[in-house]
Design an enzyme around this catalytic site. Structure first.
Site, mmCIF file in Angstrom:
data_model
loop_
_atom_site.group_PDB
_atom_site.id
_atom_site.type_symbol
_atom_site.label_atom_id
_atom_site.label_comp_id
_atom_site.label_asym_id
_atom_site.label_seq_id
_atom_site.Cartn_x
_atom_site.Cartn_y
_atom_site.Cartn_z
ATOM 1 N N ASN A 36 -5.186 9.643 3.431
ATOM 2 C CA ASN A 36 -4.377 8.568 2.851
ATOM 3 C C ASN A 36 -3.149 8.229 3.695
ATOM 4 O O ASN A 36 -2.251 7.528 3.225
ATOM 5 C CB ASN A 36 -3.911 8.967 1.445
ATOM 6 C CG ASN A 36 -5.055 9.077 0.462
ATOM 7 O OD1 ASN A 36 -6.008 8.310 0.515
ATOM 8 N ND2 ASN A 36 -4.965 10.038 -0.442
ATOM 9 N N HIS A 125 -6.666 6.286 -12.032
ATOM 10 C CA HIS A 125 -6.647 7.660 -11.546
ATOM 11 C C HIS A 125 -6.884 8.670 -12.674
ATOM 12 O O HIS A 125 -6.510 8.441 -13.823
ATOM 13 C CB HIS A 125 -5.282 7.969 -10.910
ATOM 14 C CG HIS A 125 -5.110 7.396 -9.551
ATOM 15 N ND1 HIS A 125 -4.148 6.461 -9.252
ATOM 16 C CD2 HIS A 125 -5.777 7.619 -8.393
ATOM 17 C CE1 HIS A 125 -4.224 6.140 -7.974
ATOM 18 N NE2 HIS A 125 -5.206 6.830 -7.433
ATOM 19 N N GLU A 166 -3.761 -0.355 -11.952
ATOM 20 C CA GLU A 166 -3.281 0.063 -10.633
ATOM 21 C C GLU A 166 -3.222 -1.122 -9.681
ATOM 22 O O GLU A 166 -4.028 -2.046 -9.788
ATOM 23 C CB GLU A 166 -4.197 1.144 -10.051
ATOM 24 C CG GLU A 166 -4.244 2.396 -10.901
ATOM 25 C CD GLU A 166 -5.152 3.469 -10.319
ATOM 26 O OE1 GLU A 166 -5.625 3.304 -9.174
ATOM 27 O OE2 GLU A 166 -5.385 4.477 -11.001
ATOM 28 N N SER A 170 -8.372 3.314 -6.014
ATOM 29 C CA SER A 170 -8.617 4.297 -4.961
ATOM 30 C C SER A 170 -10.074 4.428 -4.559
ATOM 31 O O SER A 170 -10.370 4.861 -3.448
ATOM 32 C CB SER A 170 -8.099 5.667 -5.404
ATOM 33 O OG SER A 170 -8.732 6.076 -6.606
ATOM 34 N N ASP A 195 0.533 1.471 -11.745
ATOM 35 C CA ASP A 195 0.481 2.562 -10.767
ATOM 36 C C ASP A 195 0.395 1.976 -9.361
ATOM 37 O O ASP A 195 -0.605 1.357 -9.003
ATOM 38 C CB ASP A 195 -0.723 3.449 -11.075
ATOM 39 C CG ASP A 195 -0.825 4.659 -10.154
ATOM 40 O OD1 ASP A 195 0.011 4.792 -9.240
ATOM 41 O OD2 ASP A 195 -1.755 5.464 -10.346
ATOM 42 N N HIS A 198 -1.386 3.558 -4.193
ATOM 43 C CA HIS A 198 -1.986 3.200 -2.898
ATOM 44 C C HIS A 198 -1.348 1.968 -2.263
ATOM 45 O O HIS A 198 -1.797 1.532 -1.202
ATOM 46 C CB HIS A 198 -3.496 3.010 -3.059
ATOM 47 C CG HIS A 198 -4.229 4.287 -3.283
ATOM 48 N ND1 HIS A 198 -4.614 5.124 -2.267
ATOM 49 C CD2 HIS A 198 -4.627 4.899 -4.440
ATOM 50 C CE1 HIS A 198 -5.234 6.184 -2.765
ATOM 51 N NE2 HIS A 198 -5.249 6.070 -4.079
ATOM 52 N N LYS A 229 1.058 9.211 0.096
ATOM 53 C CA LYS A 229 0.049 8.379 0.769
ATOM 54 C C LYS A 229 0.735 7.561 1.861
ATOM 55 O O LYS A 229 1.006 8.081 2.927
ATOM 56 C CB LYS A 229 -0.676 7.531 -0.270
ATOM 57 C CG LYS A 229 -1.454 8.395 -1.278
ATOM 58 C CD LYS A 229 -2.104 7.586 -2.348
ATOM 59 C CE LYS A 229 -2.998 8.430 -3.250
ATOM 60 N NZ LYS A 229 -2.286 9.492 -3.997
#
Length: 387
Positions: A36, A125, A166, A170, A195, A198, A229
């Site tokens: 990541n 997640h 998110e 992911s 969230d 990423h 990340k």
């Protein structure tokens, strides 16, 4: 049957299904397409030097935080860093957590109450699902990025409603429709928990994420940022109102009952964002690499159907079947590309895939070579892509 035998039987079942997990160490001789570390900051020597110098210059150095932040683990550095993070993320306040996992678990286990409703995207997640499970609220998943399904569930929700999504998912590398989510939440008086794991570091001014970049941050109840990340260090934080942060200090068990982040981690977080501020070209270079990869992919018509559309560093290749997916990954690894399989039960059965992570340090030649090798491997390995 003894507990040891029961555990062994469970492991044997996993092994038989091809889903047994094992710890592995990254092979530095292979080209990294799995970590990541999107901006290359975890391996950046200049950032490492800045962190070391800043840490050495701190007057009151401790090897560990010595306790929870409510006892002995708090420090002026914690407080100062949280103020800087609140400014960066354009929120009234911010609260540090030991990881993004801890932050996600904290917010959903502490805030929704019995009689309330949590409605979450099915692809969020595991940490968010864990937090929802630990709450006493009703909880329901909605189909991935399906606003109609979300609205149907919101119409039936009780109590305070919390919608969880998110910025970048992911497993698929696609984006949530933030504006539409915000608008829908406002229509029904729901609270959006967003969230940015990423997207932290990868989008937004000085790496402050997609919500700030799209100027929608003030319409979101709570945002979670992860530093392990894009920023290349460790830890996480929740950004939101002062009332939200004070509530979490009083009720968030992952904060209250754990030893605080040590000083070195705090220094690393601060210096990472300072470094990003001084090197915003890193973002531009990463996005240029993503565009190059997608353009190069278009020259392989046989590959395109296997790839999920993504303009993020996460490029997912659906294979299907644990054994088949692992076989393709092993062949790529043997050719020098560190690509890892994502197997069920991490993803749904039938949706096993390779997750290719692009980084600032992946050269155009390396990306082209990966696609070339992948096309050869897939031609020689019969596969079926499951939608």
């Amino acid at each position: 049957m003894s507990i040891q035998q029961k555990l062994k039987d469970k492991l044997n079942q996993r092994e038989a299904s091809g889903s047994l997990r094992k710890l592995s160490v990254a092979d530095k001789n292979k080209i990294d397409f799995c970590s990541n570390d999107y901006l290359g900051l975890a391996r950046n020597k200049s950032l490492h030097q800045r962190i070391q110098e800043a840490y050495t210059n701190v007057s009151d150095i401790h090897n560990g935080a010595t306790g929870s932040r409510l006892i002995s683990g708090n420090s002026e550095y914690h407080i100062s860093l949280e103020k800087k993070l609140a400014s960066l993320f354009q929120s009234e306040s911010a609260l540090l957590f030991n990881s993004g996992y801890a932050a996600n678990t904290a917010i959903l286990s502490a805030i929704p109450q019995k009689g309330d409703t949590i409605i979450y995207d099915e692809y969020i997640h595991a940490s968010l699902k864990e937090g929802a499970r630990l709450s006493f609220a009703n909880r329901f998943a909605f189909h991935h990025n399906d606003l109609h399904d979300l609205e149907r569930k919101m119409q039936k929700a009780t109590g305070d409603v919390f919608v969880v999504a998110e910025s970048v998912y992911s497993m698929d590398g696609d984006f949530a429709p933030l504006l539409e989510l915000v608008t829908l939440c406002e229509k029904y008086g729901a609270n959006l928990i967003w969230d940015e794991a990423h997207s932290t570091g990868v989008w937004g001014r000085e790496g402050n994420g997609i919500a700030c970049m799209e100027n929608l941050h003030e319409r979101i109840f709570a945002r979670v940022y992860t530093f392990g990340k894009g920023p290349g260090v460790h830890g996480g934080c929740i950004a939101g109102s002062e009332v939200l942060i004070q509530y979490l200090i009083n009720f968030a068990r992952p904060l209250i009952y754990t030893t605080a982040l040590p000083l070195h981690s705090l220094v690393s977080i601060e210096e990472s964002f300072r470094f990003q501020q001084d090197h915003m070209i890193l973002q531009d270079s990463l996005h240029a690499s993503i565009q190059f990869f997608r353009k190069a992919l278009s020259t392989y018509p046989s590959l395109e159907p296997h790839f999920i559309e993504s303009q993020s560093p996460i490029q997912a290749v659906k294979i299907g079947g644990n054994q088949r997916t692992r076989m393709v990954a092993i062949q790529l690894q043997q050719s020098g590309f560190d690509v890892r399989p994502i197997l069920s039960p991490t993803v749904k059965e039938g949706e096993e895939r390779l997750r290719i992570c692009l980084h600032l340090y992946n050269t155009e030649q390396e990306m082209e070579a990966l696609l070339e090798e992948l096309s050869i491997v897939l031609q020689n390995t019969p596969i079926s892509v499951e939608n």
